[in-house]
Enzyme design. Structure first.
Site, PDB file in Angstrom:
ATOM      1  N   ASP A  90       0.839  -1.200   0.000  1.00 40.97           N
ATOM      2  CA  ASP A  90       0.000   0.000   0.000  1.00 40.97           C
ATOM      3  C   ASP A  90       0.874   1.249   0.000  1.00 40.97           C
ATOM      4  OD1 ASP A  90      -2.115  -1.720   0.144  1.00 40.97           O
ATOM      5  OD2 ASP A  90      -2.726  -1.183   2.184  1.00 40.97           O
TER       6      ASP A  90
ATOM      7  N   ASP B 248     -11.113  -5.696   6.421  1.00 37.38           N
ATOM      8  CA  ASP B 248     -10.243  -6.885   6.433  1.00 37.38           C
ATOM      9  C   ASP B 248     -10.010  -7.364   7.858  1.00 37.38           C
ATOM     10  OD1 ASP B 248     -10.032  -6.538   3.707  1.00 37.38           O
ATOM     11  OD2 ASP B 248      -8.241  -5.292   3.890  1.00 37.38           O
TER      12      ASP B 248
HETATM   13  O1  RIB Z   1      -9.050  -3.388   2.168  1.00 40.53           O
HETATM   14  C1  RIB Z   1      -7.903  -2.581   2.147  1.00 40.53           C
HETATM   15  C2  RIB Z   1      -6.934  -3.138   1.168  1.00 40.53           C
HETATM   16  O2  RIB Z   1      -7.493  -3.048  -0.119  1.00 40.53           O
HETATM   17  C3  RIB Z   1      -5.632  -2.383   1.092  1.00 40.53           C
HETATM   18  O3  RIB Z   1      -4.667  -2.874   1.975  1.00 40.53           O
HETATM   19  C4  RIB Z   1      -5.268  -2.485  -0.379  1.00 40.53           C
HETATM   20  O4  RIB Z   1      -4.095  -3.172  -0.613  1.00 40.53           O
HETATM   21  C5  RIB Z   1      -6.463  -3.137  -1.065  1.00 40.53           C
HETATM   22  O5  RIB Z   1      -6.278  -4.474  -1.299  1.00 40.53           O
END
Ligand code: RIB
Length: 296
Positions: A17, A257
């Site tokens: 990121d 996540d």
């Molecule tokens: O959900 C966030 C993630 O979405 C980030 O870390 C980015 O890499 C994308 O996959």
């Protein structure tokens, strides 16, 4: 001797990121200053795997991380989190994933993910991971790898009676009823819920109504993550809200996540659904209220 707990198998993406903070998102054609560039490991699959490992799950990660400096850093980060990488593949055909992220003053984000080795997680790799999938406690997937591979993994897990959690993110295509019938837990956010159902989602009632639509299409349980409102678990007979604590929002990247990883870890550890969802809401809320340091 108690038998060892089966692992949580996370199948998905890893990205580096690259993030900058802006006052507000730019309009088309506009140039604006951002904060100093932050670089940190991300990707929905890797984020979920790490969130699960952080609450004590034994996690195996299935993915493809390109060779190169970003790829090496992503692998090192997963290793450091204690994640089993015996089914991780590495390729030089495409670079490791990169996500370009803008974070505004309200802590909201906009993300563009580049074409990458995540695309190389093919059905053949899923077949090579068949035993791992069949022996999992829970299989957790998102949609940053090819849909055919997501479908193949879900079919394998379902046939082996391994519960499947599918986080339909990003959601660019409708999901077939065949797929939904094989998913035990579908975990969209509100935008994804709208994309999946075509239904407007503004109120708490809208959330329940749209989620019921997915249940009628075959999903067994729908858990909608609703930001500051918390999460909503919808079954055919019940709608249960898990309110989020009020926190100062600093950085929302990866909150969904974190929620999914912790929830799946809870299921894998045989927690009650209420415990698993409450812990997932609490951990995601805590994540968004922290200033996260770049990791190189
Ligand atoms: O959900 C966030 C993630 O979405 C980030 O870390 C980015 O890499 C994308 O996959």
């Amino acid at each position: 001797m108690p038998s060892a707990r089966k692992p949580l198998v996370v199948i998905g993406s890893a990205n580096m990121d690259l993030l900058t903070r802006v006052q507000a998102f730019p309009r088309p054609g506009e140039t604006m200053p951002g904060s100093a560039l932050l670089q940190r490991p991300g990707g929905k699959g890797a984020n979920q795997a790490i969130a699960a490992a952080q609450v004590g799950a034994s996690v195996s990660f299935v993915g493809n991380i390109g060779t190169g400096a970003f790829g090496d850093a992503l692998v090192a980060n997963l290793e450091q989190a204690g994640i089993d990488l015996s089914h991780l593949e590495r390729s030089s055909k495409l670079p490791a994933g990169t996500a370009l992220i803008l974070l505004n003053k309200a802590g909201e984000n906009e993300i563009v993910v580049t074409r990458s080795s995540n695309e190389l997680v093919g059905v053949a790799q899923i077949k090579r991971s068949k035993q791992l999938i069949q022996g999992a406690g829970i299989v957790l997937l998102q949609m940053e790898i090819p849909l055919a591979s997501v479908q193949a993994a879900i079919a394998l897990a379902h046939a082996a009676k391994v519960p499947v959690v599918l986080n339909p993110a990003p959601c660019t295509k409708p999901l077939t009823q065949k797929l939904l019938k094989q998913v035990d837990w579908l975990t969209p956010n509100e935008h994804e819920l709208t994309a999946l159902t075509g239904k407007r989602v503004k109120t708490m009632t809208d959330v329940a109504v749209a989620a019921q639509h997915l249940l009628s299409q075959g999903a067994r349980n729908v858990v909608v993550t609703c930001g500051a409102k918390g999460a909503c678990w919808v079954t055919r007979d019940k709608v249960t809200w898990f309110p989020a604590p009020r926190v100062k929002v600093i950085d929302t990247v990866g909150a969904g996540d974190c929620f999914n990883g912790v929830f799946a870890a809870g299921l894998c550890a045989s927690k009650t659904i209420n415990q698993a969802l409450s812990q997932a809401v609490a951990r995601a809320s805590s994540l968004i209220s922290r200033v996260r340091k770049p990791v190189r």
